[in-house]
Design a protein around this motif. Structure first.
Motif, PDB file in Angstrom:
ATOM      1  N   TYR A  49       0.890  -1.166   0.000  1.00  0.00           N
ATOM      2  CA  TYR A  49       0.000   0.000   0.000  1.00  0.00           C
ATOM      3  C   TYR A  49       0.926   1.212   0.000  1.00  0.00           C
ATOM      4  O   TYR A  49       1.565   1.526   0.990  1.00  0.00           O
ATOM      5  CB  TYR A  49      -0.834  -0.067   1.284  1.00  0.00           C
ATOM      6  N   LEU A  76       1.405   4.849   0.099  1.00  0.00           N
ATOM      7  CA  LEU A  76       0.597   5.965   0.584  1.00  0.00           C
ATOM      8  C   LEU A  76       1.489   6.989   1.273  1.00  0.00           C
ATOM      9  O   LEU A  76       1.457   7.182   2.484  1.00  0.00           O
ATOM     10  CB  LEU A  76      -0.448   5.413   1.573  1.00  0.00           C
ATOM     11  N   VAL A  87       1.432  10.060   1.674  1.00  0.00           N
ATOM     12  CA  VAL A  87       0.821  11.141   2.430  1.00  0.00           C
ATOM     13  C   VAL A  87       0.610  10.741   3.895  1.00  0.00           C
ATOM     14  O   VAL A  87       0.607  11.592   4.787  1.00  0.00           O
ATOM     15  CB  VAL A  87      -0.492  11.581   1.764  1.00  0.00           C
ATOM     16  N   HIS A  98       4.840   8.782   4.760  1.00  0.00           N
ATOM     17  CA  HIS A  98       5.981   9.689   4.616  1.00  0.00           C
ATOM     18  C   HIS A  98       7.191   9.028   3.980  1.00  0.00           C
ATOM     19  O   HIS A  98       8.301   9.526   4.114  1.00  0.00           O
ATOM     20  CB  HIS A  98       6.323  10.350   5.960  1.00  0.00           C
ATOM     21  N   ASP A 140      11.810   0.444  -8.104  1.00  0.00           N
ATOM     22  CA  ASP A 140      12.815  -0.612  -7.972  1.00  0.00           C
ATOM     23  C   ASP A 140      12.497  -1.548  -6.816  1.00  0.00           C
ATOM     24  O   ASP A 140      12.637  -2.774  -6.934  1.00  0.00           O
ATOM     25  CB  ASP A 140      14.200   0.006  -7.751  1.00  0.00           C
ATOM     26  N   GLY A 161      -0.116   8.833  -6.170  1.00  0.00           N
ATOM     27  CA  GLY A 161      -0.386   9.867  -7.153  1.00  0.00           C
ATOM     28  C   GLY A 161       0.704  10.021  -8.201  1.00  0.00           C
ATOM     29  O   GLY A 161       0.590  10.836  -9.105  1.00  0.00           O
ATOM     30  N   ASP A 162       1.753   9.231  -8.075  1.00  0.00           N
ATOM     31  CA  ASP A 162       2.890   9.345  -9.000  1.00  0.00           C
ATOM     32  C   ASP A 162       2.709   8.314 -10.121  1.00  0.00           C
ATOM     33  O   ASP A 162       3.252   7.216 -10.082  1.00  0.00           O
ATOM     34  CB  ASP A 162       4.187   9.104  -8.218  1.00  0.00           C
ATOM     35  N   ASP A 163       1.936   8.726 -11.132  1.00  0.00           N
ATOM     36  CA  ASP A 163       1.592   7.770 -12.179  1.00  0.00           C
ATOM     37  C   ASP A 163       2.769   7.441 -13.087  1.00  0.00           C
ATOM     38  O   ASP A 163       2.773   6.387 -13.738  1.00  0.00           O
ATOM     39  CB  ASP A 163       0.411   8.295 -13.004  1.00  0.00           C
ATOM     40  N   GLY A 164       3.767   8.311 -13.126  1.00  0.00           N
ATOM     41  CA  GLY A 164       4.982   7.988 -13.888  1.00  0.00           C
ATOM     42  C   GLY A 164       5.698   6.798 -13.274  1.00  0.00           C
ATOM     43  O   GLY A 164       6.107   5.864 -13.973  1.00  0.00           O
ATOM     44  N   ARG A 177       3.746   3.671 -13.824  1.00  0.00           N
ATOM     45  CA  ARG A 177       3.890   3.129 -15.169  1.00  0.00           C
ATOM     46  C   ARG A 177       5.180   2.309 -15.303  1.00  0.00           C
ATOM     47  O   ARG A 177       5.225   1.304 -16.015  1.00  0.00           O
ATOM     48  CB  ARG A 177       3.894   4.278 -16.169  1.00  0.00           C
ATOM     49  N   GLN A 178       6.229   2.763 -14.649  1.00  0.00           N
ATOM     50  CA  GLN A 178       7.468   1.986 -14.688  1.00  0.00           C
ATOM     51  C   GLN A 178       7.252   0.605 -14.078  1.00  0.00           C
ATOM     52  O   GLN A 178       7.774  -0.390 -14.566  1.00  0.00           O
ATOM     53  CB  GLN A 178       8.583   2.741 -13.958  1.00  0.00           C
ATOM     54  N   LEU A 236      -9.295   9.938  -9.563  1.00  0.00           N
ATOM     55  CA  LEU A 236      -9.597  10.904 -10.618  1.00  0.00           C
ATOM     56  C   LEU A 236      -8.921  10.579 -11.945  1.00  0.00           C
ATOM     57  O   LEU A 236      -9.133  11.274 -12.937  1.00  0.00           O
ATOM     58  CB  LEU A 236      -9.190  12.316 -10.166  1.00  0.00           C
ATOM     59  N   THR A 237      -8.116   9.559 -11.964  1.00  0.00           N
ATOM     60  CA  THR A 237      -7.344   9.235 -13.178  1.00  0.00           C
ATOM     61  C   THR A 237      -7.418   7.747 -13.492  1.00  0.00           C
ATOM     62  O   THR A 237      -6.462   7.158 -14.002  1.00  0.00           O
ATOM     63  CB  THR A 237      -5.865   9.645 -12.984  1.00  0.00           C
ATOM     64  N   ALA A 290      -7.016   6.756 -17.176  1.00  0.00           N
ATOM     65  CA  ALA A 290      -5.617   6.866 -17.581  1.00  0.00           C
ATOM     66  C   ALA A 290      -4.805   5.698 -17.030  1.00  0.00           C
ATOM     67  O   ALA A 290      -3.947   5.129 -17.726  1.00  0.00           O
ATOM     68  CB  ALA A 290      -5.032   8.192 -17.097  1.00  0.00           C
ATOM     69  N   MET A 315      -2.820   2.816 -19.148  1.00  0.00           N
ATOM     70  CA  MET A 315      -1.387   2.491 -18.998  1.00  0.00           C
ATOM     71  C   MET A 315      -1.155   1.012 -18.693  1.00  0.00           C
ATOM     72  O   MET A 315      -0.013   0.563 -18.734  1.00  0.00           O
ATOM     73  CB  MET A 315      -0.797   3.299 -17.840  1.00  0.00           C
TER      74      MET A 315
END
Lengths: 309, 309, 309, 309
Positions: free
Chosen positions: C136, C138, C140, C143, C149, C168-171, C174-175, C192-193, C196, C200
């Motif tokens: 998970y 998370l 936020v 921390h 990797d 929230g780090d969709d880049g 995607r990796q 919200l995405t 998308a 991907m």
């Protein structure tokens, strides 16, 4: 410059006109106010000087005004606050030309910098800047803490002449104090714990609040120097009460505006500077907030202009 | 400039000589490489341009070189990266004089700034800068996120022409996309999710990796524009593989060095720029790391100079 | 459980009585509401379930209630949210006993944990927990960000069955998608995405907002599955508008209260749960805020109890 | 319990067996070691107790073991470290049953909590917990700082009996000291600045390092109490040198492992506990690191078991 640098070295506020130009006349009066208060050096173009808000020309004007007016009576340290080494070096050239006695530089910011790169940053400054370099440890702005190990490594190789520690981490500062080489100056930037810092072995203080009440900080340091720690504490506790002025702006503005605005309001109320103006986009304090600052000044025995208090 | 701004607008790297001066000849070749790749605009003096490492004179030289060479063929956006409004305005004056078409500004940094002050910062820029202003949302450097509400408020009053969103928060970006006024441009700075951003309605992309392979990003955007999303995704996935070059530097350097160093190494290996040099205090990539970058380039079909691959 | 896990797996809210006990009857109704909506799995005891506010006994009751009522119709994933490995393992034992199908665990928090220790944390869970483990991500709350990797290393060795990515780090996501081994499930937690993320290659979504409108998320996923991406986007954009409910609480409360309070207010207004109660010390939404949430529900076509809208 | 609480109140380490169970026999020996050292209270189940790593049953065992063995000779404070109010209240019930004299609670963590909610959290604890509550200000774990204003508000209304300040922000601590109501106890958790904290008016210290050398901290506090500040400083500086043990683990592990591992290694080397074992997933110190810790102990005059030093 004596080594290590000691005493009260306030970060000099930059008075501004209503049009947000440097108010050189007020700046000269502020310098006189500080020298008359007995300070042992001046730090221009630091955070409390609103260096982050000053253009290159304004920075140069501030530095030339202060260095010229001081004329060597006390050392003048010049902040060279910028994002990375090349830009800091450019400020250093201006500072050298203006007659500064030493430089004060933070770690790089905005960029994402490795500790080895931070070390190289200070090494390059030391090699090329042409003046002694003091590290400015200010995590709240720079978002990295300079570790005791890094400071001590740079101190040992002579790259740093000292540190202005505004991290608030007095445990780490103490490790530096106890392990530093001779001549390396440790100056606290924490206005509320100066007696404690001096007790631990710090050499001096760079208090933003020292703009408002240089006499108080000078009394504090003098008491500590003669071993009268009870008097030092009493003075410090008075200054803690005075420091309440930075909270007057409250949550409706940023911490920079609230603090710098309070210092300038107090200097205006004390008759030192001509306008209680801070640079944009800082939100200004209002009349009610000025009145509250006036009361806090009066409560610690500082005369306020035109009120007879 | 068309409104809204659309397409591929790479943040142009700043080639340097071994002595860390701007390598204007390489910069011109890089601009030609990008224009030949079909990009729709150029963003100079952004983070990928090492703006944080460039002196004022170097910034001006970069901007004049690019604007002069482009000669209006595509819009040139100028980063005005600095700590606060007065310093940003100073960069804006240089940009206007150099012929930039628009400005790109972050929120204040180094200082501790209230959201209302961030709003005022952009309002003042809009009033005084003399060019359309794009907000640059880059929390990793600036340590604040521009909220959707703030962006939309500034968009509605005409203070902002668009946003370059490098926050990585595509959910927030989508809220801006769906609620923005006509003509407000949303450009993603996230190189790995461009197809998705376009799918959501973003107008374009500002990809650091676009220095290395502008043709790839232009193909991606063109495929999306004609509705061939499968082709857009295939191209994006190829670029995700190419993006591995930024990880070659690994933990021995900062993220800035690893990323910018990789872009420059790739441009050097492709024969576009003369030296794979980054500004101090960034740690340079070594020969082994260059070789690994060369292999990653070859793996996605990019020719490397002198190797025949 | 099918591998990889796919589809809509909402993090099930935990209805409470006015006395802050688990409202099991409402919980059963909520599960029915979700199953009737066509969801493909249920995630209990996640952040949206207020797991951070539930005692051990309450957590067990929630899990037993849901697993018992579901009776194997869909997989039930159990959050095992706690500070470190030993405490997480204790929750895992309860989850196994209650009949959960898989576990969802964050990195350690509260403690200062090295990446190698985070890796060991998941390895130990995988060895001892007795159920498949989903990471998970998370930041936020925790921390730390789980790097691509690290996730891929743990995926390759079979320690993780998948990831719920709420970073929230969709880049980065995607990796992971492009480099993961077969069977490793990537679920986005970004409401919200979703179109998308599915585009991907993500396998599914864990949307807090899916409590309020499971039908919407199921339609979205179904549209994507049949290749009707325009319909998926249209549904997603409708859900973006619905998501405005989480902003109603505004700055007078924390983000947890505003979000969870809005989900529960909506479920109450829709007649699914008996009380719009959140756990202390969360500030409750007031009547005016409930009314605004009701309007936002109506605006996207959701019936509100007793209003006829 | 005396009010305010004063003196040395070490956060008691939790000795573990090689199988990571609570080593009650070693725990009793550690308590004897601390009491023999002259400490004025014991704080169990804090961060230094690895409370974050202990299951509910282990926490109860620790508390019962210590409270039972102490038998009222000194006050026993019980940490109730958990994410939110309901879970903290559950720990409080266990602590009351086990005979604790007071509770120590942090702000909520993991959740995103508003300052007003943090205030309510402490108010609810005060009303329902059945024991005096001390606030535990630990931003490094909890990611929020308890402001001086909040502490003073809660102190004024009687909701808090004191604060354990591990924030390192001694300026803020001093504001609390100078403005607090009578009977409100301020305890520093900063091991390296105890003389300074006492000088400012703090009532005592909760030093993790006090596990290793309680006699040192007791001497420090006694010297301060009789006004022999030079002796207090000398003792503190010796303890600063001893504190170097927490740095032996270095960058190959987290700060929690390095610190807690060093305390336990030292207690093992001194013959107090049976095993230098920390809870998973913490990386253990190795033999070389143990040897270095032994040398650091010897250098400040602490005997190491079996070495004759």
């Amino acid at each position: 410059m004596t080594v290590p640098l000691t005493g009260v070295i306030p970060p000099v506020c930059t008075p501004m006109t209503p049009g947000h130009e440097v108010d050189a006349a007020s700046l000269v009066r502020l310098v006189d106010h500080l020298l008359e208060g007995g300070v042992h050096g001046l730090f221009v173009l630091g955070s409390s000087s609103e260096a982050a808000y000053l253009t290159g020309a304004q920075r140069a004007l501030v530095l030339e005004t202060v260095a010229g007016h001081v004329g060597g009576r006390v050392p003048v340290l010049a902040g060279v606050i910028d994002m990375t080494t090349p830009r800091v070096l450019e400020h250093a050239r201006v500072a050298v030309a203006a007659g500064a006695d030493a430089l004060v530089a933070t770690a790089p910011f905005y960029t994402r910098t490795h500790p080895a790169e931070i070390r190289d940053h200070f090494r390059i400054l030391a090699e090329r800047a042409g003046l002694p370099v003091y590290a400015y440890d200010l995590p709240v702005s720079v978002h990295t803490k300079l570790s005791a190990d890094l400071l001590l490594e740079l101190a040992a190789e002579g790259a740093l002449a000292g540190v202005k520690d505004s991290s608030g981490d007095d445990g780490a500062m103490r490790q530096v104090i106890l392990r530093r080489p001779p001549g390396f100056s440790v100056l606290t930037g924490s206005e509320l714990t100066v007696d404690a810092a001096l007790w631990m072995g710090a050499d001096g203080v760079v208090p933003g609040l020292g703009n408002v009440d240089p006499h108080g900080y000078v009394r504090l340091v003098a008491a500590a120097a003669r071993g009268d720690w009870a008097a030092a504490r009493e003075e410090q506790e008075r200054l803690v009460r005075l420091f309440e002025i930075v909270r007057v702006g409250g949550p409706r503005m940023g911490a920079s505006s609230a603090g710098l605005g309070a210092f300038k309001a107090a200097l205006f109320l004390r008759g030192v500077i001509g306008h209680p103006v801070t640079a944009p986009p800082q939100i200004p304090l209002n009349a009610d907030e000025h009145a509250r600052i006036g009361k806090l000044l009066a409560a610690v025995g500082l005369l306020v202009r035109g009120t007879g208090t």
